[in-house]
Design an enzyme around this catalytic site. Structure first.
Site, short mmCIF file in Angstrom:
data_model
loop_
_atom_site.label_atom_id
_atom_site.label_comp_id
_atom_site.label_asym_id
_atom_site.label_seq_id
_atom_site.Cartn_x
_atom_site.Cartn_y
_atom_site.Cartn_z
N GLN A 41 65.44 8.60 33.50
CA GLN A 41 64.80 7.33 33.13
C GLN A 41 65.86 6.22 33.02
O GLN A 41 66.93 6.37 33.58
CB GLN A 41 64.00 7.45 31.82
CG GLN A 41 62.73 8.28 31.95
CD GLN A 41 62.97 9.77 31.87
OE1 GLN A 41 63.67 10.24 30.99
NE2 GLN A 41 62.39 10.53 32.78
N GLY A 45 62.32 12.13 38.48
CA GLY A 45 62.28 12.63 39.85
C GLY A 45 63.49 12.07 40.57
O GLY A 45 63.48 10.92 41.00
N HIS A 46 64.55 12.87 40.64
CA HIS A 46 65.80 12.37 41.23
C HIS A 46 65.86 12.74 42.71
O HIS A 46 65.92 13.90 43.07
CB HIS A 46 67.00 12.93 40.46
CG HIS A 46 67.09 12.36 39.07
ND1 HIS A 46 68.10 12.64 38.20
CD2 HIS A 46 66.28 11.48 38.43
CE1 HIS A 46 67.90 11.96 37.08
NE2 HIS A 46 66.80 11.27 37.20
N LYS A 85 70.02 7.31 40.41
CA LYS A 85 71.06 8.11 39.72
C LYS A 85 71.32 9.43 40.44
O LYS A 85 72.46 9.88 40.51
CB LYS A 85 70.61 8.41 38.28
CG LYS A 85 70.43 7.17 37.43
CD LYS A 85 69.86 7.50 36.06
CE LYS A 85 68.41 7.92 36.07
NZ LYS A 85 67.44 6.88 36.42
N ASP A 110 64.51 5.09 37.95
CA ASP A 110 64.44 5.07 39.42
C ASP A 110 65.53 4.21 40.06
O ASP A 110 65.33 3.63 41.12
CB ASP A 110 63.06 4.57 39.91
CG ASP A 110 61.92 5.30 39.22
OD1 ASP A 110 62.01 6.53 39.13
OD2 ASP A 110 60.97 4.65 38.77
P1 IMP Z 1 56.51 9.41 29.82
O1 IMP Z 1 58.00 9.51 29.84
O2 IMP Z 1 55.82 10.29 30.81
O3 IMP Z 1 55.94 9.54 28.44
O4 IMP Z 1 56.13 7.91 30.27
C1 IMP Z 1 56.47 6.76 29.49
C2 IMP Z 1 56.86 5.60 30.40
O5 IMP Z 1 58.10 5.90 31.03
C3 IMP Z 1 55.85 5.33 31.52
O6 IMP Z 1 55.83 3.93 31.77
C4 IMP Z 1 56.46 6.04 32.71
O7 IMP Z 1 56.05 5.50 33.93
C5 IMP Z 1 57.95 5.79 32.45
N1 IMP Z 1 58.79 6.83 33.06
C6 IMP Z 1 58.97 8.10 32.63
N2 IMP Z 1 59.82 8.75 33.42
C7 IMP Z 1 60.22 7.88 34.36
C8 IMP Z 1 61.14 7.96 35.44
O8 IMP Z 1 61.79 8.98 35.71
N3 IMP Z 1 61.29 6.82 36.19
C9 IMP Z 1 60.63 5.68 35.90
N4 IMP Z 1 59.77 5.55 34.89
C10 IMP Z 1 59.56 6.64 34.12
#
Ligand code: IMP
Length: 427
Positions: free
Chosen positions: A223, A40-41, A16, A13
């Site tokens: 991420q 979520g960009h 990017k 977040d």
């Molecule tokens: P997962 O990727 O859904 O398995 O989540 C694993 C961890 O990564 C969790 O703490 C999510 O909140 C975090 N996470 C996954 N995608 C994002 C993102 O795009 N932005 C911020 N945190 C993320």
């Protein structure tokens, strides 16, 4: 020109999407290389405001080839919805391509992600429940289905039947949940296959040709570094690599071809989901940042945890990625504060730690050591030249550069494309 990787340098977040949208004007292609629709960009431009989960953020620039790379896990339903949504806004999607090697998120991945989080109870990771952990686990376990499989219905049926038999045994016997229907999934995915077929390609030769012709390619991270399965705050991490090295594996471009690695940092820190966050502010300032910046997850709507800029994690991020330059986003959020803090070290059991520790237990129990700098209390969102920034803001940026030993190339002072200060030439 060059291949430029745009990497999340913190816990995701970082903004990017906005930076890729900004740089894509001068690029020939943009490739998403990791994650899935857990990302979520947010992009705000003359077409409107968008939250892209899978489509590369370069899609708004006519003629820019946008590739969903082999390293991305694709939920076809989400992708089709996203394509429809942007088409409704008049955006041309004829330059969108999907790698035929990208893995598919299946209904059992989403179901198992949720069931596993429930089972963990208080120890839940706080995943986005989009099926990310299970899909990447299946990829490595050689139980995955890929976009190329959608193009061969007979083969798809055979593999799906055998995989689903195994998944249903887990769903029913381990979790006591009802099984999923083979017929329903098969028919649903045949429909997705027909819709997505025109986009699915072996994108390797296209990228190779662009590199040969010295065109600019952006590799768009999802991420952030601290969520990397190897170097993040394990086990509170995601399941594919958001690192610069992951940008090569997830796009099929050789590491030797990457010329620039840009680390995107927010001017402060946020994290969504569980896991350690040493500089977290559970006070008025944390709430102030969250509300002023509307720090709520673009994918799940969950409130993000907010804190001061962490230069210990930042230095680590510079090291594991090899950033050639960095971008600082959302500087304007700090405009109203009397003073701002930067964490320069952690204290743990009376010892000063200057390197980011691997052990979550240490991270959970260390105290940040802060340096306090005067705030600028001046609105920066309208500023477009670095020398017009208040002196205190310039000192803050200079201190970040110094602590990270990496030059700042762009400072973002608002969500729109034009709210950016170009400090150094990137493209
Ligand atoms: P997962 O990727 O859904 O398995 O989540 C694993 C961890 O990564 C969790 O703490 C999510 O909140 C975090 N996470 C996954 N995608 C994002 C993102 O795009 N932005 C911020 N945190 C993320």
């Amino acid at each position: 020109m060059s291949v430029i990787a745009v990497i999340g340098a913190q816990w995701g977040d970082e903004g990017k999407g906005k930076i890729v949208d900004l740089l894509a004007e001068k690029a020939k292609a943009v490739v998403r290389f990791s994650g899935g629709d857990n990302a979520g960009h947010t992009v705000i431009n003359p077409y409107g405001e968008f939250r892209l989960h899978l489509i590369p953020s370069g899609i708004f620039h006519p003629g820019v080839i946008c590739i969903i790379g082999n390293g991305v896990a694709i939920n076809p339903a989400v992708l089709l919805e996203e394509v429809n949504e942007i088409q409704k806004h008049g955006v041309d999607t004829s330059y969108l391509l999907i790698s035929d090697r990208a893995h598919l998120i299946m209904p059992y991945h989403i179901l198992l992600d949720g069931l596993e989080e429930e089972r963990r109870g208080k120890g839940a990771l706080g995943t986005t429940r989009k099926g990310i952990g299970p899909v990447f686990a299946d990829k490595i376990a050689r139980l995955g289905l890929r976009t190329c499989d959608l193009l061969n219905k007979k083969e798809f049926y055979t593999r799906l039947s055998s995989i689903l038999e195994f998944k249903n045994a887990i769903i029913t016997k381990i979790y006591n949940a009802p099984p999923l229907s083979l017929k329903e999934i098969y028919e649903q995915y045949c429909y997705y296959g027909e819709k997505l077929a025109p986009f699915i390609k072996d994108v390797g030769p296209i990228l190779h040709d662009l590199i040969q012709r010295k065109q600019t390619i952006l590799l768009e991270g999802a991420q952030g570094t601290m969520l990397d399965p190897d170097f993040g705050t394990y086990p509170y991490v995601t399941s594919s690599s958001p690192l610069a090295s992951g940008s090569a594996t997830g796009s099929g471009i050789s590491v030797r071809q990457i010329d620039q690695i840009i680390g995107v940092f927010k001017a402060y820190t946020t994290r969504v989901g569980g896991g350690p966050l040493p500089t977290e502010l559970k006070d008025k300032i944390g709430d102030f940042i969250r509300e002023r910046a509307h720090e709520y997850g673009a994918t799940t709507g969950r409130p993000r945890r907010c804190g001061w800029f962490d230069a210990v994690a930042g230095r680590f991020s510079v090291r594991v990625n090899g950033f050639t330059n960095i971008v600082v986003t959302r500087l304007d959020i700090l405009d109203a504060l009397d003073s701002v803090k930067i964490c320069t070290a952690y204290k743990y059991n009376g010892t000063l730690l200057k390197d980011f520790p691997s052990d979550t237990a240490i991270l959970n129990n260390c105290q940040p050591v802060y340096e306090e700098l005067p705030g600028w209390q001046t609105e920066t969102s309208g500023i477009r030249h670095a020398e017009q920034l208040p002196i205190q803001a310039r000192r803050y940026i200079a201190r970040v550069e110094e602590l990270l030993s990496c030059p700042v190339s762009i400072i973002s002072v608002g969500p729109s494309r034009d709210q950016a200060i170009m400090v150094r030439k990137v493209i």
